[in-house]
Motif scaffolding. Sequence first.
Motif, PDB file in Angstrom:
ATOM      1  N   SER A 120       0.848  -1.195   0.000  1.00  0.00           N
ATOM      2  CA  SER A 120       0.000   0.000   0.000  1.00  0.00           C
ATOM      3  C   SER A 120       0.881   1.240   0.000  1.00  0.00           C
ATOM      4  O   SER A 120       2.106   1.151   0.196  1.00  0.00           O
ATOM      5  N   GLY A 121       0.209   2.380  -0.166  1.00  0.00           N
ATOM      6  CA  GLY A 121       0.932   3.643  -0.143  1.00  0.00           C
ATOM      7  C   GLY A 121       1.498   3.959   1.221  1.00  0.00           C
ATOM      8  O   GLY A 121       2.640   4.395   1.358  1.00  0.00           O
ATOM      9  N   THR A 122       0.682   3.739   2.247  1.00  0.00           N
ATOM     10  CA  THR A 122       1.149   4.053   3.592  1.00  0.00           C
ATOM     11  C   THR A 122       2.366   3.194   3.958  1.00  0.00           C
ATOM     12  O   THR A 122       3.321   3.664   4.570  1.00  0.00           O
ATOM     13  N   PHE A 154      -0.895  14.622   2.527  1.00  0.00           N
ATOM     14  CA  PHE A 154      -1.434  13.329   2.943  1.00  0.00           C
ATOM     15  C   PHE A 154      -0.411  12.253   2.604  1.00  0.00           C
ATOM     16  O   PHE A 154       0.029  12.148   1.467  1.00  0.00           O
ATOM     17  N   HIS A 155      -0.013  11.467   3.611  1.00  0.00           N
ATOM     18  CA  HIS A 155       0.982  10.430   3.358  1.00  0.00           C
ATOM     19  C   HIS A 155       0.534   9.046   3.823  1.00  0.00           C
ATOM     20  O   HIS A 155       1.313   8.093   3.727  1.00  0.00           O
ATOM     21  N   GLY A 156      -0.685   8.927   4.352  1.00  0.00           N
ATOM     22  CA  GLY A 156      -1.150   7.602   4.747  1.00  0.00           C
ATOM     23  C   GLY A 156      -1.595   7.562   6.189  1.00  0.00           C
ATOM     24  O   GLY A 156      -1.540   8.565   6.901  1.00  0.00           O
ATOM     25  N   GLU A 205       4.936  15.739  -1.619  1.00  0.00           N
ATOM     26  CA  GLU A 205       4.153  15.314  -2.788  1.00  0.00           C
ATOM     27  C   GLU A 205       4.388  16.332  -3.909  1.00  0.00           C
ATOM     28  O   GLU A 205       4.257  17.532  -3.659  1.00  0.00           O
ATOM     29  N   GLU A 210      -4.708  14.440  -1.978  1.00  0.00           N
ATOM     30  CA  GLU A 210      -5.854  14.517  -1.059  1.00  0.00           C
ATOM     31  C   GLU A 210      -6.097  15.951  -0.606  1.00  0.00           C
ATOM     32  O   GLU A 210      -7.217  16.337  -0.297  1.00  0.00           O
ATOM     33  N   ASP A 238       6.738  11.609  -2.331  1.00  0.00           N
ATOM     34  CA  ASP A 238       5.545  10.767  -2.229  1.00  0.00           C
ATOM     35  C   ASP A 238       4.794  10.861  -3.554  1.00  0.00           C
ATOM     36  O   ASP A 238       4.058  11.817  -3.803  1.00  0.00           O
ATOM     37  N   VAL A 240       2.751   8.433  -4.545  1.00  0.00           N
ATOM     38  CA  VAL A 240       1.747   7.365  -4.432  1.00  0.00           C
ATOM     39  C   VAL A 240       0.543   7.661  -5.339  1.00  0.00           C
ATOM     40  O   VAL A 240       0.010   6.765  -5.992  1.00  0.00           O
ATOM     41  N   GLN A 241       0.148   8.930  -5.401  1.00  0.00           N
ATOM     42  CA  GLN A 241      -1.024   9.289  -6.219  1.00  0.00           C
ATOM     43  C   GLN A 241      -0.624   9.794  -7.612  1.00  0.00           C
ATOM     44  O   GLN A 241      -1.348   9.586  -8.579  1.00  0.00           O
ATOM     45  N   LYS A 267      -0.800   3.215  -5.321  1.00  0.00           N
ATOM     46  CA  LYS A 267      -2.070   3.315  -6.051  1.00  0.00           C
ATOM     47  C   LYS A 267      -2.093   2.665  -7.441  1.00  0.00           C
ATOM     48  O   LYS A 267      -2.590   1.562  -7.594  1.00  0.00           O
TER      49      LYS A 267
HETATM   50  C1  LIG Z   1      -3.303   7.370  -1.089  1.00  0.00           C
HETATM   51  C2  LIG Z   1      -2.049   8.003  -0.661  1.00  0.00           C
HETATM   52  C3  LIG Z   1      -1.252   7.444   0.349  1.00  0.00           C
HETATM   53  C4  LIG Z   1      -1.681   6.224   1.131  1.00  0.00           C
HETATM   54  O1  LIG Z   1      -1.856   5.104   0.329  1.00  0.00           O
HETATM   55  P1  LIG Z   1      -2.726   3.853   0.864  1.00  0.00           P
HETATM   56  O2  LIG Z   1      -2.540   2.843  -0.216  1.00  0.00           O
HETATM   57  O3  LIG Z   1      -4.133   4.318   1.023  1.00  0.00           O
HETATM   58  O4  LIG Z   1      -2.110   3.431   2.126  1.00  0.00           O
HETATM   59  C5  LIG Z   1      -0.048   8.054   0.642  1.00  0.00           C
HETATM   60  N1  LIG Z   1       0.358   9.155  -0.007  1.00  0.00           N
HETATM   61  C6  LIG Z   1      -0.386   9.722  -0.973  1.00  0.00           C
HETATM   62  C7  LIG Z   1       0.123  10.926  -1.682  1.00  0.00           C
HETATM   63  C8  LIG Z   1      -1.615   9.173  -1.323  1.00  0.00           C
HETATM   64  O5  LIG Z   1      -2.372   9.764  -2.253  1.00  0.00           O
END
Ligand SMILES: *Cc1c(COP(=O)(O)O)cnc(C)c1O
Length: 415
Positions: A120-122, A154-156, A205, A210, A238, A240-241, A267
């Motif tokens: 997962s992202g977190t 937002f990082h998780g 980010e 988010e 980060d 992730v998104q 993601k």
């Molecule tokens: C969604 C997100 C996370 C967390 O990812 P999860 O898979 O929900 O744990 C971390 N950082 C960013 C920038 C995100 O958008």
Amino acid sequence: MQGALLKPKKLGLAMSHTQEALVQSAQAHLYQNYRQPPLVFVRGDGAELWDASGKRYLDLFAGIAVSTLGHAHPRLVRAIAEQAGKLIHLSNYFYNEPNILLAEKLCALARMDRAFFCNSGTEAIEACLKLARRHFFAAGEVKRHRVIAFENSFHGRTLGALAATGQAKYREGFGPMGGVSHVPYGDMARVREAMGDDVAAILVEPIQGEGGVLPAPPGFLKELRALTTQTGSLLILDEVQTGVGRSGRFLACEHEDIRPDVVALAKALGGGVPIGAMLCTKAFEGALPAGTHGSTFGGNPLASAAALAVLDALTEDKLMERAAVLGQHLTQGLRAIAERHPKQVEQVRGRGLLQAMVLREGYEARQVLGPLKDVGVLLTAAGDRALRFSPPLVISEALLDEGMGKIEQVIGALA
Ligand SMILES: *Cc1c(COP(=O)(O)O)cnc(C)c1O
């Protein structure tokens, strides 16, 4: 309602229930930590989804920027089915082939040297933070563990990633948390003020997702890169998104022409199969030696095969280029809506196929999601007033236009 859907004679058979019965059971048994409308989705195809009543929806959110290849993409379906028939799980006691191929391809695409896989992202963020701390521990700088992160980030949701998250609504009630200084996003003077010889890393980010799809001001990431290089702290991105092609480049930080020390992905990486990754440069390959970090499921053959299929589709079908071109089309379309409805829409922002239509003060993005759903469009809210667009990268221009037409109806009807 207890167990009403699970009549013993039905167990093991293909079950198909009415939407109403499913919703009743959901409300009786699922933990109520989400705000789910009374809909149950049963099927998807590309950028279209159907609920249990047979109603069709346009998917303009892709499961929060996850379903890059849309739904039921033949290449992804085949990769998962074939891998499931060979080997689903093994643990990291041994190597597996899809994981090795994935690591090689991912490092090449992201221009990084090493990949660690999680789910997962977190978890990807946790790995980044642990790598940064462990790096300075190994170097004998044990007091160097503070992280600079940003307000509105937002990082998780694990306690480590949550400590880095710069929004009260996610943190409230889960303290104490520490070790992170939050400064305003884009404010280099405040970053310099917060910098010190106890700082292990800056975590950022490239576009705050988010937080409302807020791109970093031009030059900001470059300045963070220069500062971290100068002070010897790590620059952790980060993505992730934003990563895996959504911005029009593989990593969104490529638009600023920088290379981070460490980057978090998740993601979109598995196209819907849970997988996250921490990638780093060669300088940090020794920070987490054997036994210091790990994951039971991380990088398992099934998730790796799915991610490999996503990356193959991304490069062979030129989906990053597509995200850039369709992104411009989306920007133009949304800007035109904004111009025709200036009372409701404040601005349009974002990059590639991660964009937001920001409503004026007095409107809440979340209040628009219901009416949108009623006309068959699925979107998400980011921050208080941003309607977030993160459609599958494979969406057609025609479906995007159909979606924008319906959105304009709903926006226009807002009082
Ligand atoms: C969604 C997100 C996370 C967390 O990812 P999860 O898979 O929900 O744990 C971390 N950082 C960013 C920038 C995100 O958008």
